[in-house]
Design a protein around this motif. Structure first.
Motif, mmCIF file in Angstrom:
data_model
loop_
_atom_site.group_PDB
_atom_site.id
_atom_site.type_symbol
_atom_site.label_atom_id
_atom_site.label_comp_id
_atom_site.label_asym_id
_atom_site.label_seq_id
_atom_site.Cartn_x
_atom_site.Cartn_y
_atom_site.Cartn_z
ATOM 1 N N SER A 1 0.843 -1.191 0.000
ATOM 2 C CA SER A 1 0.000 0.000 0.000
ATOM 3 C C SER A 1 0.881 1.244 0.000
ATOM 4 O O SER A 1 2.091 1.152 0.259
ATOM 5 C CB SER A 1 -0.903 0.027 1.253
ATOM 6 O OG SER A 1 -0.115 0.248 2.415
ATOM 7 N N GLY A 2 0.260 2.378 -0.236
ATOM 8 C CA GLY A 2 0.980 3.644 -0.137
ATOM 9 C C GLY A 2 1.402 3.912 1.299
ATOM 10 O O GLY A 2 2.485 4.455 1.556
ATOM 11 N N THR A 3 0.555 3.524 2.231
ATOM 12 C CA THR A 3 0.876 3.716 3.647
ATOM 13 C C THR A 3 2.113 2.896 4.036
ATOM 14 O O THR A 3 2.997 3.393 4.748
ATOM 15 C CB THR A 3 -0.327 3.301 4.524
ATOM 16 O OG1 THR A 3 -1.491 3.964 4.031
ATOM 17 C CG2 THR A 3 -0.118 3.674 5.970
ATOM 18 N N ALA B 1 -2.913 9.153 6.092
ATOM 19 C CA ALA B 1 -1.846 8.136 6.028
ATOM 20 C C ALA B 1 -0.449 8.630 6.426
ATOM 21 O O ALA B 1 0.225 7.962 7.221
ATOM 22 C CB ALA B 1 -1.816 7.492 4.639
ATOM 23 N N VAL C 1 3.121 16.757 1.031
ATOM 24 C CA VAL C 1 2.104 15.910 0.393
ATOM 25 C C VAL C 1 1.572 16.638 -0.843
ATOM 26 O O VAL C 1 0.986 17.722 -0.715
ATOM 27 C CB VAL C 1 0.936 15.617 1.369
ATOM 28 C CG1 VAL C 1 -0.085 14.691 0.720
ATOM 29 C CG2 VAL C 1 1.450 15.032 2.679
ATOM 30 N N ASP D 1 5.224 12.687 -0.427
ATOM 31 C CA ASP D 1 4.032 11.852 -0.481
ATOM 32 C C ASP D 1 3.306 12.215 -1.773
ATOM 33 O O ASP D 1 2.572 13.198 -1.838
ATOM 34 C CB ASP D 1 3.132 12.067 0.734
ATOM 35 C CG ASP D 1 1.911 11.136 0.704
ATOM 36 O OD1 ASP D 1 1.590 10.617 -0.384
ATOM 37 O OD2 ASP D 1 1.274 10.954 1.765
ATOM 38 N N ALA E 1 1.271 10.148 -3.334
ATOM 39 C CA ALA E 1 0.231 9.124 -3.461
ATOM 40 C C ALA E 1 -0.871 9.529 -4.440
ATOM 41 O O ALA E 1 -1.403 8.690 -5.167
ATOM 42 C CB ALA E 1 -0.379 8.836 -2.091
ATOM 43 N N GLU E 2 -1.220 10.818 -4.443
ATOM 44 C CA GLU E 2 -2.365 11.278 -5.239
ATOM 45 C C GLU E 2 -1.938 11.887 -6.565
ATOM 46 O O GLU E 2 -2.789 12.397 -7.299
ATOM 47 C CB GLU E 2 -3.132 12.347 -4.434
ATOM 48 C CG GLU E 2 -3.645 11.827 -3.107
ATOM 49 C CD GLU E 2 -4.216 12.923 -2.218
ATOM 50 O OE1 GLU E 2 -4.323 14.085 -2.674
ATOM 51 O OE2 GLU E 2 -4.559 12.620 -1.067
ATOM 52 N N SER F 1 0.698 5.727 -4.212
ATOM 53 C CA SER F 1 -0.353 4.783 -3.846
ATOM 54 C C SER F 1 -1.096 4.364 -5.097
ATOM 55 O O SER F 1 -1.332 5.180 -5.994
ATOM 56 C CB SER F 1 -1.337 5.419 -2.868
ATOM 57 O OG SER F 1 -2.515 4.625 -2.781
ATOM 58 N N LYS G 1 -7.222 6.160 -6.562
ATOM 59 C CA LYS G 1 -6.168 7.005 -7.136
ATOM 60 C C LYS G 1 -6.272 7.030 -8.667
ATOM 61 O O LYS G 1 -7.063 6.297 -9.246
ATOM 62 C CB LYS G 1 -4.793 6.485 -6.674
ATOM 63 C CG LYS G 1 -4.624 6.463 -5.140
ATOM 64 C CD LYS G 1 -4.848 7.824 -4.494
ATOM 65 C CE LYS G 1 -4.226 7.974 -3.117
ATOM 66 N NZ LYS G 1 -5.006 7.421 -2.002
HETATM 67 C C1 LIG Z 1 -4.134 7.376 -0.565
HETATM 68 C C2 LIG Z 1 -3.070 8.119 0.146
HETATM 69 C C3 LIG Z 1 -2.078 7.474 0.898
HETATM 70 C C4 LIG Z 1 -2.123 6.045 1.273
HETATM 71 O O1 LIG Z 1 -2.172 5.136 0.301
HETATM 72 P P1 LIG Z 1 -2.836 3.695 0.569
HETATM 73 O O2 LIG Z 1 -2.404 2.967 -0.657
HETATM 74 O O3 LIG Z 1 -4.312 3.891 0.650
HETATM 75 O O4 LIG Z 1 -2.238 3.139 1.800
HETATM 76 C C5 LIG Z 1 -1.057 8.231 1.437
HETATM 77 N N1 LIG Z 1 -1.028 9.554 1.297
HETATM 78 C C6 LIG Z 1 -1.967 10.213 0.628
HETATM 79 C C7 LIG Z 1 -1.859 11.690 0.509
HETATM 80 C C8 LIG Z 1 -3.037 9.531 0.035
HETATM 81 O O5 LIG Z 1 -3.995 10.206 -0.601
#
Ligand SMILES: *Cc1c(COP(=O)(O)O)cnc(C)c1O
Length: 398
Positions: A65-67, A94, A153, A179, A181-182, A207, A212
């Motif tokens: 996962s992203g986390t 996260a 982020v 971060d 992720a998005e 992520s 996403k």
């Molecule tokens: C979705 C997200 C994560 C976590 O990703 P997961 O794959 O859901 O664990 C981390 N940081 C941000 C900013 C996110 O939007």
């Protein structure tokens, strides 16, 4: 019943759903046909290399996962219990949780009004006025704790203003963990070159959760230019196994691996990423043109130095000018079968992290109170977009 026809509720329009229209079936079927379904298999390596290449960095380490990628990034960055880590307050929870997993303390940074991202000025004031450097270590003078890292982020598909943060991180010896992720595919204009998000920090995380811009079903990735950091990340995410045959482990590790099936899906989705981004940007442009005409609706900003992927299209609602606030608009749109969502509660107000230090926070609070994300799946049709726009327009001033 009108004219003998049954009442029809308009079709439910979801906020954002994945689009599975490429080689997903082929690649996943290959995993099933060959029995390579678990966390070893050619798609994992292929996905790691493809994402790293796309971002323009040397190494990718796939995670569950992203986390998990964020947790691993903090571990390999050397963030320890009782360290402090600067992080955006206007974010999905996260990264704040990951900081807590290693026993460190988040210091939350407000957003700017202009781009809704981490405010580099707040970071500068904190480091310059509240911290001191002793023997090359940056310490928060109020707590005496070491400030070790910063997690900007890139929210909603838009990059953070990185140049001032990278300069501060250098001066104060902080590890930079993006971060992203998005925001895979977004870029930051730094002087005369364009830098992909994920390529600017020492480490970066993506992520591939279902919501996403591209998805593996669930999954993430840590990327870095640094071979040693990548190797250590790979070690920790595979239970810190020292011997390929004997079950001998060097330290406490984690099972954070991605499965071959998920990686296969990721490979297929990545092939479509450019198209997804083009569609997301088209959705944002269409909404921007129409919604900016409506009194009380403030559309999503894009800084002049930003190449946003417009991941989650979000507006701010001015209650006085629009005639109702964002949460009432959410309910009214739900009545019309249109799903919308506010942004995340700022971290400095959250139950698990509310006791932590925060630098400002009023801008994030205001954005949170007025925000509403609108349907923006890549598969959305022009008539769906028109329906959202018309419904919002008809609710204005009521
Ligand atoms: C979705 C997200 C994560 C976590 O990703 P997961 O794959 O859901 O664990 C981390 N940081 C941000 C900013 C996110 O939007």
């Amino acid at each position: 019943m009108i004219d003998g026809k049954p009442d029809e509720r308009p079709a439910f329009l979801p906020l954002s759903v994945p689009e599975i229209g490429g080689n997903e079936w082929t690649y996943i079927k290959e995993c099933l046909d060959t029995n390579w379904v678990s966390s070893v298999g050619s798609y994992v390596t292929r996905f790691e290399e493809a994402v790293a290449a796309r971002v323009g960095v040397a190494h990718g380490v796939a995670t569950a996962s992203g986390t998990a990628a964020l947790h691993t990034a903090l571990l390999v960055a050397g963030v320890e219990a009782d360290d402090e880590v600067l992080v955006s307050t206007l974010t999905f929870i996260a990264p704040a949780n990951a900081i807590r997993y290693v026993g460190a303390h988040p210091v939350f940074v407000d957003a700017t009004e202009d781009d809704w991202q981490m405010d580099p000025k707040q970071v500068a004031v904190f480091l310059e006025q509240e911290c001191a450097m002793t023997d090359g270590v940056c310490r928060n003078q109020a707590t005496g704790r070491r400030v070790r890292a910063i997690i900007p982020v890139h929210t909603l598909g838009h990059p953070v203003d990185m140049a001032p943060l990278l300069a501060l991180a250098k001066t104060y010896g902080l590890v930079v963990i993006e971060d992203a992720a998005e925001s895979i595919g977004a870029a930051y204009e730094d002087g005369d070159h364009l830098r992909p998000v994920g390529s600017m920090g020492h480490l970066a995380c993506f992520s591939f959760n279902g919501n996403k811009v591209m998805t593996c079903g669930g999954g993430g990735m840590l990327v870095t230019q640094d071979a040693d950091l990548a190797q250590r990340a790979r070690y920790l995410t595979t239970q810190a196994k020292d011997d390929p045959v004997e079950y001998e482990h060097g330290e406490v590790g984690y099972n954070y691996r991605l499965t071959n099936i998920a990686a296969a899906m990721g490979c297929a989705q990545l092939e479509q990423l450019d198209g997804f981004i083009q569609t997301k940007r088209h959705i944002a442009t269409t909404y921007n043109e129409a919604l900016s005409q409506i009194p009380g609706i403030q559309v999503m900003p894009e800084a002049p130095w930003a190449r946003s992927i417009s991941w989650m299209y979000t507006v701010l609602v001015n209650e006085v000018e629009f005639g109702m606030g964002s949460r009432d608009l959410l309910k009214a749109l739900a009545q019309a079968s249109i799903q919308t969502r506010p942004l995340w509660q700022p971290m400095h107000l959250s139950k698990p992290h509310g006791h932590c230090q925060h630098l400002g926070g009023k801008v994030a609070e205001d954005i949170h109170a007025r925000s509403l994300s609108l349907p923006c799946s890549t598969g959305i049709t022009s008539s769906d977009l028109e329906r959202v726009i018309q419904t919002i327009s008809s609710l204005q001033g009521r």
